[in-house]
Design a protein around this motif. Sequence first.
Motif, short mmCIF file in Angstrom:
data_model
loop_
_atom_site.label_atom_id
_atom_site.label_comp_id
_atom_site.label_asym_id
_atom_site.label_seq_id
_atom_site.Cartn_x
_atom_site.Cartn_y
_atom_site.Cartn_z
N ARG A 196 5.58 46.19 12.32
CA ARG A 196 5.20 46.71 13.63
C ARG A 196 3.93 47.53 13.48
NH1 ARG A 196 9.47 50.12 16.46
NH2 ARG A 196 10.11 50.69 14.35
N VAL A 197 3.23 47.70 14.58
CA VAL A 197 2.01 48.49 14.61
C VAL A 197 2.17 49.59 15.66
CG1 VAL A 197 -0.47 48.50 15.12
CG2 VAL A 197 0.56 46.57 13.88
N GLY A 198 1.78 50.80 15.31
CA GLY A 198 1.76 51.91 16.26
C GLY A 198 0.32 52.36 16.45
N VAL A 199 -0.12 52.41 17.71
CA VAL A 199 -1.50 52.80 18.02
C VAL A 199 -1.49 54.20 18.63
CG1 VAL A 199 -3.62 52.19 19.23
CG2 VAL A 199 -2.07 50.38 18.45
N GLN A 207 1.25 52.55 21.99
CA GLN A 207 2.10 51.36 21.92
C GLN A 207 2.64 51.21 20.51
OE1 GLN A 207 0.13 47.77 23.21
NE2 GLN A 207 1.97 46.53 23.15
N ILE A 208 3.91 50.85 20.40
CA ILE A 208 4.52 50.44 19.13
C ILE A 208 5.19 49.11 19.38
CG2 ILE A 208 6.28 50.87 17.39
CD1 ILE A 208 5.83 53.77 17.55
N ASP A 209 4.77 48.09 18.65
CA ASP A 209 5.32 46.76 18.87
C ASP A 209 4.92 45.87 17.69
OD1 ASP A 209 6.56 44.54 20.12
OD2 ASP A 209 5.94 45.27 22.08
N SER A 216 -2.01 40.62 21.65
CA SER A 216 -2.12 39.72 22.79
C SER A 216 -1.72 40.36 24.11
CB SER A 216 -1.28 38.46 22.56
OG SER A 216 0.08 38.79 22.43
N MET A 217 -0.83 41.36 24.06
CA MET A 217 -0.38 42.03 25.27
C MET A 217 -0.46 43.56 25.09
SD MET A 217 0.44 39.92 27.65
CE MET A 217 0.11 38.15 27.57
N PRO A 218 -1.67 44.09 24.90
CA PRO A 218 -1.82 45.53 24.72
C PRO A 218 -1.34 46.30 25.95
CG PRO A 218 -3.91 44.36 24.39
CD PRO A 218 -2.95 43.39 24.92
N SER A 219 -0.78 47.47 25.72
CA SER A 219 -0.23 48.24 26.83
C SER A 219 -1.31 48.82 27.75
CB SER A 219 0.64 49.39 26.29
OG SER A 219 -0.15 50.26 25.49
N ASN A 220 -2.54 48.95 27.24
CA ASN A 220 -3.64 49.46 28.06
C ASN A 220 -4.97 49.03 27.44
OD1 ASN A 220 -4.24 51.40 25.94
ND2 ASN A 220 -2.61 52.69 26.77
#
Length: 337
Positions: A196-199, A207-209, A216-220
């Motif tokens: 997983r990656v946490g930004v 975002q953590i996903d 492909s689907m960044p939160s912002n």
Amino acid sequence: MLSVNKLSIDYGSNRVVSELDLSLTESEILMLVGPTGCGKSTILQALAGLIPISEGEVNIGKWRATPKLHVLPEKRRVGMVFQDFALFPHLNVQQNICFRLKDTKLADHWISLLGLDDFRNKKPATLSGGQKQRVALARTLAHQPDFILLDEPLSNLDAALKDTLRWDIRHALKEAAVPAIWVTHDQEEALSVGDRVGVLKAGKIQQIDTPEHCFSMPSNRFVARFLGEASFIAGDYQQATVSTSIGNAPALAINCQHGKVDVLLRPDDVMLLQDENLSNGVVTWVRFEGGSRLCAVELTCKTLVTSRVSHEIVVRPGDAVHVYINTTHPLAVYHRA
């Protein structure tokens, strides 16, 4: 399992990490990324017990730390791997890895797995950067930590060595079946190595996903731009499809409803044709990447988009070209800025 709940960290009156929530299962690798000063290394120091926390808790099962219940670093059984290796210069490889170990059998296992058998009697000064980092990792794993923190472990190595060593480190962490948090500035490293990656931005998780979903689907828009080349073009979103001036595509709404939106385009979503008769844009710059070229095109609507094409396609700034969306996967769409 490592669990972090509502963790906040203050430096004086300045809050540098705010309400961090994350949990790691056995053998999971979380990559933490973000701009300089966003709080990545501060989080590692707090988890290791090197600095106090202001709010929240850290729980590993065997112990629980809160602002009023501090657990000393030596009581946490945490392994740390640093960018500067932190080896004892007067000890050889074997002695560094076995430092304060009563049973060296496990050390022998990691020495062998990490390819250090031929360097047991070498001093750190005679080793390459990659070999030093292998020694540091072997030492950490030989002490059987409950979780591992890696603070930019590859930042002092050359690009070719990074590509090999990142996979060796990942393999060793998976072999050890221990949760790990890995801080890096390298987006490619984060996306390729992590489960997983946490930004992070200004001490807050954006975002953590999974790497695929973050990309492909960044939160912002911040996450979108931080994890790679990102262009945004105006579009109209209706019934899971977005229409734009350079074509239509399947789409998924991130923070918006139907209607006017901004569409996230990665360079691989945009095709470029050298056809002046169908021109809808002008090349503004080109970057040669070896096997490909990254091209920026200013569209007739004045929007700038990027397209990645084969190195065999030679375009130059000022060339009139035709670009269009070419993708079968849904594109992320956002509320119009």
